[in-house]
Design a protein around this motif. Sequence first.
Motif, mmCIF file in Angstrom:
data_model
loop_
_atom_site.group_PDB
_atom_site.id
_atom_site.type_symbol
_atom_site.label_atom_id
_atom_site.label_comp_id
_atom_site.label_asym_id
_atom_site.label_seq_id
_atom_site.Cartn_x
_atom_site.Cartn_y
_atom_site.Cartn_z
ATOM 1 N N SER B 302 0.860 -1.318 -0.033
ATOM 2 C CA SER B 302 0.158 -0.004 0.029
ATOM 3 C C SER B 302 0.741 1.247 0.075
ATOM 4 N N ALA B 303 2.157 1.382 0.511
ATOM 5 C CA ALA B 303 2.998 2.181 0.746
ATOM 6 C C ALA B 303 3.378 2.559 -0.739
ATOM 7 N N CYS B 304 3.369 1.798 -1.760
ATOM 8 C CA CYS B 304 3.863 2.123 -3.163
ATOM 9 C C CYS B 304 2.637 2.475 -3.726
ATOM 10 N N ILE B 305 1.363 1.883 -3.490
ATOM 11 C CA ILE B 305 0.048 2.259 -4.363
ATOM 12 C C ILE B 305 -0.038 3.404 -3.877
ATOM 13 N N ASP B 306 0.007 3.791 -2.488
ATOM 14 C CA ASP B 306 -0.273 5.501 -2.442
ATOM 15 C C ASP B 306 0.567 6.480 -3.146
ATOM 16 N N ARG B 307 1.665 6.097 -3.227
ATOM 17 C CA ARG B 307 2.755 6.994 -3.978
ATOM 18 C C ARG B 307 2.204 7.136 -5.343
ATOM 19 N N TYR B 308 1.879 5.874 -5.746
ATOM 20 C CA TYR B 308 1.651 5.930 -7.381
ATOM 21 C C TYR B 308 0.315 6.623 -7.565
ATOM 22 N N THR B 347 11.461 10.245 -5.427
ATOM 23 C CA THR B 347 12.729 9.600 -4.584
ATOM 24 C C THR B 347 12.329 8.971 -3.393
ATOM 25 N N GLU B 348 11.203 9.088 -2.830
ATOM 26 C CA GLU B 348 10.693 8.434 -1.809
ATOM 27 C C GLU B 348 10.454 6.919 -2.511
ATOM 28 N N LEU B 349 9.897 6.719 -3.608
ATOM 29 C CA LEU B 349 9.862 5.405 -4.251
ATOM 30 C C LEU B 349 11.189 4.606 -4.449
ATOM 31 N N ILE B 350 12.205 5.303 -4.839
ATOM 32 C CA ILE B 350 13.567 4.787 -4.708
ATOM 33 C C ILE B 350 14.232 4.647 -3.486
ATOM 34 N N ASP B 351 14.066 5.562 -2.450
ATOM 35 C CA ASP B 351 14.812 5.410 -1.171
ATOM 36 C C ASP B 351 14.058 4.347 -0.202
ATOM 37 N N LYS B 352 12.597 4.497 -0.300
ATOM 38 C CA LYS B 352 11.999 3.887 0.748
ATOM 39 C C LYS B 352 11.145 2.416 0.368
ATOM 40 N N THR B 353 11.019 2.330 -0.821
ATOM 41 C CA THR B 353 10.241 1.107 -1.371
ATOM 42 C C THR B 353 11.084 0.485 -2.582
ATOM 43 N N PRO B 354 10.745 -0.983 -2.535
ATOM 44 C CA PRO B 354 11.341 -1.578 -3.640
ATOM 45 C C PRO B 354 10.498 -1.465 -4.794
ATOM 46 N N CYS B 355 9.644 -0.660 -5.030
ATOM 47 C CA CYS B 355 8.815 -0.480 -6.260
ATOM 48 C C CYS B 355 9.476 0.399 -7.362
ATOM 49 N N PRO B 356 9.140 -0.133 -8.545
ATOM 50 C CA PRO B 356 9.683 0.549 -9.621
ATOM 51 C C PRO B 356 9.462 2.336 -9.604
ATOM 52 N N ALA B 357 10.559 2.909 -9.930
ATOM 53 C CA ALA B 357 10.577 4.473 -10.034
ATOM 54 C C ALA B 357 9.642 4.967 -11.287
ATOM 55 N N ILE B 358 9.249 6.108 -11.309
ATOM 56 C CA ILE B 358 8.612 6.772 -12.194
ATOM 57 C C ILE B 358 9.530 7.033 -13.503
ATOM 58 N N TYR B 359 10.634 7.797 -12.964
ATOM 59 C CA TYR B 359 11.533 8.250 -14.083
ATOM 60 C C TYR B 359 12.918 8.156 -13.490
#
Lengths: 159, 359
Positions: B302-308, B347-359
């Motif tokens: 859900s951490a990733c989904i919220d960020r997306y 930056t949060e996606l890259i630093d805090k989650t294993p989820c794919p970054a946007i760019y």
Amino acid sequence: MQSTETIFVVIIIIVIVLLGFVFYSRVQESSIKEKQREQRVLRMITLAHALSNWPELECSTLESRDFDCIDRLKLGVLSDFINVSRQDDTYAFKYYNDLLRRSRIVITEVYSHTDKESWVVYDNSVESASKETVFIPVNVFDPTDHTFTFAMMELSLYE
Amino acid sequence: MAERRSLFSGRRGFELQFNWLFVLIAGAIFLMFFFSIIRNQSDSSTEERASETQSDVDFLFRASLGSRSSDKLVPLGGSVEFMCEDGVSQYIVDGSRVSSQYNYLAVFSPSLLDGKELFVKTDFFRAPFHVMPFLFVTNKDTQYVFIGESPFLKSIYSSMPENATKRFLPPAEGVSQFKDGSFDKVIFVTDEKGYEDSFAGVKLSKFSNDRLKEVSLVVIAPLGGIANYYGAATFYRHSDSAFQRVDESFFFTPELALGAAYSGDLAIYSCQLDKALKRMGLIASIHEERIGKILEESRFSSACIDRYSSMNSYLEIMKELSDRKNLALDDYGELFEAIQGIKRVNTELIDKTPCPAIY
């Protein structure tokens, strides 16, 4: 008699000049065809170079770009996006049509740990036209599982 | 005494006269024919040279689509005029019969460049993902004069190539006494304070009236500090008596601020800004659909989904504003905030989650 001779001389000179023009125009024609071919090859090289750095396809992490790397998810999105924009005749289609014109771009996996996939990114080919094709090796990156596969980008230009 | 027969009398004489007349006329026709060929060849060789220069410039523009940041020196065999009217961007090389269009490339330059070479700088427009390359084109005969001491102006100055004709004018020197260096074009670049202190109601007394029409001014006003890269760019032209305001446009990234300084021309800048916005909307759509493909994989937290989801809302703002016409300063503020938001979430996606970054 003398005037008849003069007339004949003038006619012969005109014929020689005309023959000279015909020869000159033939030489010019082959030179123009050669220049057209050079322009075509140049266009292909610049397009291939542009595609390898396209924001629509590139892999990137925080603005640093991986050389000749294509994002697998973007591949899946882009071909559908271009097809839909073609049907709706949007700004997007006009952009891609201006950039890619009469060409065909296909990316085919040649080495993969799963089933090999192929994507037709853009297809505006013409059956009867002459064609120049170039193959460019690229990496296809899957950001969901951080894996790379090896693929070939086939770029064909039609004239 | 025998009658002397005239050389030109009788049938034989008539033929001789006719011969000479015929030779004269035929000779004149041949001469005219060959002179016209020489003239045509000379005209066509001038056109061919102009056409080669035009195709060199066209190749340069298209090759820039694949360029990363670069600075190039390009030989130029004449002058190039850039125009933008009714949304159609085109350029024409002196001597060429046809112009070339560049409706999907962004080129910031003064309207006319004349000389032996062009300075071409390429830099990517980021929002914050890569959107499109910007080309900044100028030459040695265009002088850029910076007035002011703000870090913002200094950053624009240092972004210009080293061999561009650029200088800072110390406030003590005074604009009214600025000497005409016989450059083809003079573009003053300043900020709001610089304009109030140096330009309001001032006439360039050292310039003749003919030369004044080649002088323009751009006032680039960011809203606050060097990090706040959005604001207004106001364009002025020098009339007979003082600088007259043309109109204002806006910027929301450092590359656009640099483009306003480079062009010094509202029509050219506005056209390129419009292209940048449309292209940004296009790339935002692709990123949005890519996020959709990522979300189809249900294994993300859900951490990733919220960020997306928050990323999608920023991308929607970009798409909506890029489609709108006549954006106001507040809209550019929204775009600027959307760019900062995307940067932060990525930056949060890259630093805090294993989820794919946007760019």
